[in-house]
Design a protein around this motif. Structure first.
Motif, short mmCIF file in Angstrom:
data_model
loop_
_atom_site.label_atom_id
_atom_site.label_comp_id
_atom_site.label_asym_id
_atom_site.label_seq_id
_atom_site.Cartn_x
_atom_site.Cartn_y
_atom_site.Cartn_z
N ARG A 118 0.83 -1.20 0.00
CA ARG A 118 0.00 0.00 0.00
C ARG A 118 0.87 1.25 0.00
NH1 ARG A 118 -3.26 -2.81 3.77
NH2 ARG A 118 -2.25 -1.70 5.50
N ARG A 119 1.91 1.24 0.82
CA ARG A 119 2.77 2.42 0.92
C ARG A 119 3.59 2.66 -0.34
NH1 ARG A 119 3.04 0.76 6.47
NH2 ARG A 119 4.70 -0.70 5.97
N LEU A 136 7.25 17.66 0.75
CA LEU A 136 6.60 16.47 1.30
C LEU A 136 5.22 16.29 0.70
CD1 LEU A 136 6.38 14.17 3.43
CD2 LEU A 136 5.58 15.90 5.05
N ASP A 137 4.97 15.11 0.16
CA ASP A 137 3.65 14.73 -0.35
C ASP A 137 3.14 13.61 0.55
OD1 ASP A 137 1.42 13.85 -1.67
OD2 ASP A 137 2.37 13.56 -3.61
N GLU A 138 2.41 13.99 1.60
CA GLU A 138 1.97 13.00 2.59
C GLU A 138 0.96 12.02 2.02
OE1 GLU A 138 1.80 13.99 6.94
OE2 GLU A 138 1.40 16.00 6.13
N ALA A 139 0.11 12.48 1.10
CA ALA A 139 -0.91 11.59 0.54
C ALA A 139 -0.26 10.42 -0.19
CB ALA A 139 -1.81 12.37 -0.41
N ALA A 140 0.82 10.70 -0.91
CA ALA A 140 1.52 9.65 -1.66
C ALA A 140 2.71 9.08 -0.90
CB ALA A 140 2.00 10.20 -3.00
N GLN A 141 2.96 9.62 0.29
CA GLN A 141 4.06 9.18 1.14
C GLN A 141 5.37 9.19 0.36
OE1 GLN A 141 3.36 5.63 3.41
NE2 GLN A 141 1.52 6.45 4.35
N ARG A 142 5.73 10.38 -0.13
CA ARG A 142 6.98 10.53 -0.85
C ARG A 142 7.51 11.94 -0.65
NH1 ARG A 142 4.90 10.47 -7.18
NH2 ARG A 142 3.33 12.11 -6.98
N ILE A 143 8.78 12.12 -0.94
CA ILE A 143 9.45 13.40 -0.71
C ILE A 143 10.29 13.74 -1.93
CG2 ILE A 143 11.14 14.63 0.71
CD1 ILE A 143 10.27 12.81 3.05
N ARG A 144 10.20 14.99 -2.33
CA ARG A 144 10.96 15.45 -3.49
C ARG A 144 12.13 16.31 -3.03
NH1 ARG A 144 7.77 17.14 -8.62
NH2 ARG A 144 6.53 18.32 -7.12
N CYS A 145 13.27 16.13 -3.67
CA CYS A 145 14.46 16.92 -3.39
C CYS A 145 15.03 17.42 -4.71
CB CYS A 145 15.51 16.08 -2.65
SG CYS A 145 17.07 16.94 -2.36
N ALA A 146 15.21 18.73 -4.80
CA ALA A 146 15.81 19.35 -6.00
C ALA A 146 15.09 18.92 -7.27
CB ALA A 146 17.30 19.02 -6.07
N GLY A 147 13.77 18.79 -7.19
CA GLY A 147 12.98 18.52 -8.38
C GLY A 147 12.77 17.06 -8.70
N GLN A 148 13.29 16.14 -7.90
CA GLN A 148 13.08 14.71 -8.19
C GLN A 148 12.64 13.97 -6.95
OE1 GLN A 148 16.72 12.16 -8.68
NE2 GLN A 148 17.81 14.11 -8.67
N TRP A 149 11.78 12.97 -7.16
CA TRP A 149 11.28 12.19 -6.04
C TRP A 149 12.37 11.25 -5.55
CZ3 TRP A 149 7.26 14.19 -3.97
CH2 TRP A 149 6.27 14.81 -4.75
N LEU A 150 12.54 11.20 -4.26
CA LEU A 150 13.55 10.33 -3.66
C LEU A 150 13.06 8.89 -3.61
CD1 LEU A 150 14.52 12.60 -0.63
CD2 LEU A 150 15.84 12.29 -2.73
N THR A 162 9.38 12.97 9.33
CA THR A 162 9.31 13.43 10.72
C THR A 162 10.18 14.67 10.93
OG1 THR A 162 8.87 11.20 11.55
CG2 THR A 162 9.76 12.79 13.12
N LEU A 163 11.40 14.63 10.39
CA LEU A 163 12.29 15.78 10.51
C LEU A 163 11.77 16.97 9.71
CD1 LEU A 163 15.73 13.95 10.11
CD2 LEU A 163 14.74 14.80 12.24
N LEU A 164 11.22 16.69 8.52
CA LEU A 164 10.76 17.76 7.63
C LEU A 164 9.56 18.52 8.20
CD1 LEU A 164 10.99 19.22 4.95
CD2 LEU A 164 9.76 17.34 3.86
N LYS A 165 8.71 17.84 8.94
CA LYS A 165 7.53 18.49 9.49
C LYS A 165 7.89 19.50 10.60
CE LYS A 165 4.41 14.60 8.62
NZ LYS A 165 3.62 13.52 9.26
N ARG A 166 9.05 19.30 11.21
CA ARG A 166 9.47 20.20 12.30
C ARG A 166 10.92 20.64 12.07
NH1 ARG A 166 6.79 19.24 17.15
NH2 ARG A 166 7.99 21.01 17.97
N PRO A 167 11.17 21.45 11.03
CA PRO A 167 12.55 21.87 10.75
C PRO A 167 13.17 22.61 11.93
CG PRO A 167 10.96 23.20 9.53
CD PRO A 167 10.20 22.05 10.11
N GLN A 168 14.44 22.34 12.14
CA GLN A 168 15.26 22.91 13.22
C GLN A 168 14.95 22.32 14.60
OE1 GLN A 168 14.78 27.27 12.58
NE2 GLN A 168 16.91 27.22 11.92
#
Length: 225
Positions: A118-119, A136-150, A162-168
């Motif tokens: 599912r994930r 961060l695309d939470e619906a699709a559970q994916r993260i993009r960096c510099a224009g490309q999906w990781l 988790t880190l991205l939702k609370r930077p610093q």
């Protein structure tokens, strides 16, 4: 269409139990008992997920995982009697999505397989990236960096999200274990460190201009603003 699963397991009794359970859930399963047969099956037709035993007559599941990871982000579950922490860490560092120790419940294995599928389901591409270094695309559970999906495993995604939702915000290893891993009691500090190392490498490969994940000695990790 039924999901295709590659099962690499040399103990026939265990294989029969898993074959029955997985097929009862509607999966199409190809069972092979040897490393060379697993690699040949993967080359012939890539499955949707692989369940790999570790100890095998002609090698081990870690070797199969390494070979698969050269060309594919296929979801992988290790199934093994080896429950030592170092073996679990090695499996995760190689890019496994889950690790199940024998003896196990076939129903639990099926539940884990369904959750991973599912994930990892393919979803429509999102809109053009914004100016932020990470998106961060939470619906699709994916993260993009510099224009490309990781290409992240389940725990890599959950850790970075988790880190991205609370930077610093500095998260201790214990907090990350509780927030990211399903069973924190079976997770060690080294597992968190190993995943941070893997995520950093993927961010660099994607073109991140700096080390976005900061290490705070004796405290934990944070994401740069």
């Amino acid at each position: 269409m039924a999901h295709r699963i590659l099962l690499l397991e040399d103990e026939q009794a265990i294989a029969d139990t898993l074959l029955y359970s997985l097929r009862s859930e509607g999966f199409e399963v190809m069972h092979v008992p040897l490393v060379r047969e697993a690699l040949a099956a993967f080359a012939l037709q890539a499955p949707d997920l692989a369940i790999l035993d570790v100890g095998l007559p002609d090698g081990n599941g870690f070797d199969v995982c390494r070979a698969i990871r050269k060309t594919s982000e296929l979801p992988i579950v290790f199934l093994t009697a080896r429950s030592e922490e170092i073996d679990r860490i090695l499996g995760l560092e190689l890019g496994a999505d889950d690790y199940v120790s024998k003896p196990f419940s076939p129903r639990e294995v099926c539940a884990r397989v369904k959750a991973i599928l599912r994930r990892s389901a393919v979803r429509p591409a999102a809109t053009a990236p914004d100016a932020a270094p990470l998106q961060l695309d939470e619906a699709a559970q994916r993260i993009r960096c510099a224009g490309q999906w990781l290409a992240l495993t389940r725990y890599e995604y959950r850790l970075l999200a988790t880190l991205l939702k609370r930077p610093q915000r500095i998260f201790s290893r214990a907090e990350l274990m509780d927030l990211v891993w399903d069973d924190a009691s079976d997770t060690a500090d080294r597992t968190v460190d190993a995943h941070i190392k893997l995520v950093r490498a993927k961010l660099r490969d994607a073109g991140a201009s700096a080390d976005l994940i900061q290490t705070h000695r004796h405290m934990g990790y944070s994401l740069s603003a």
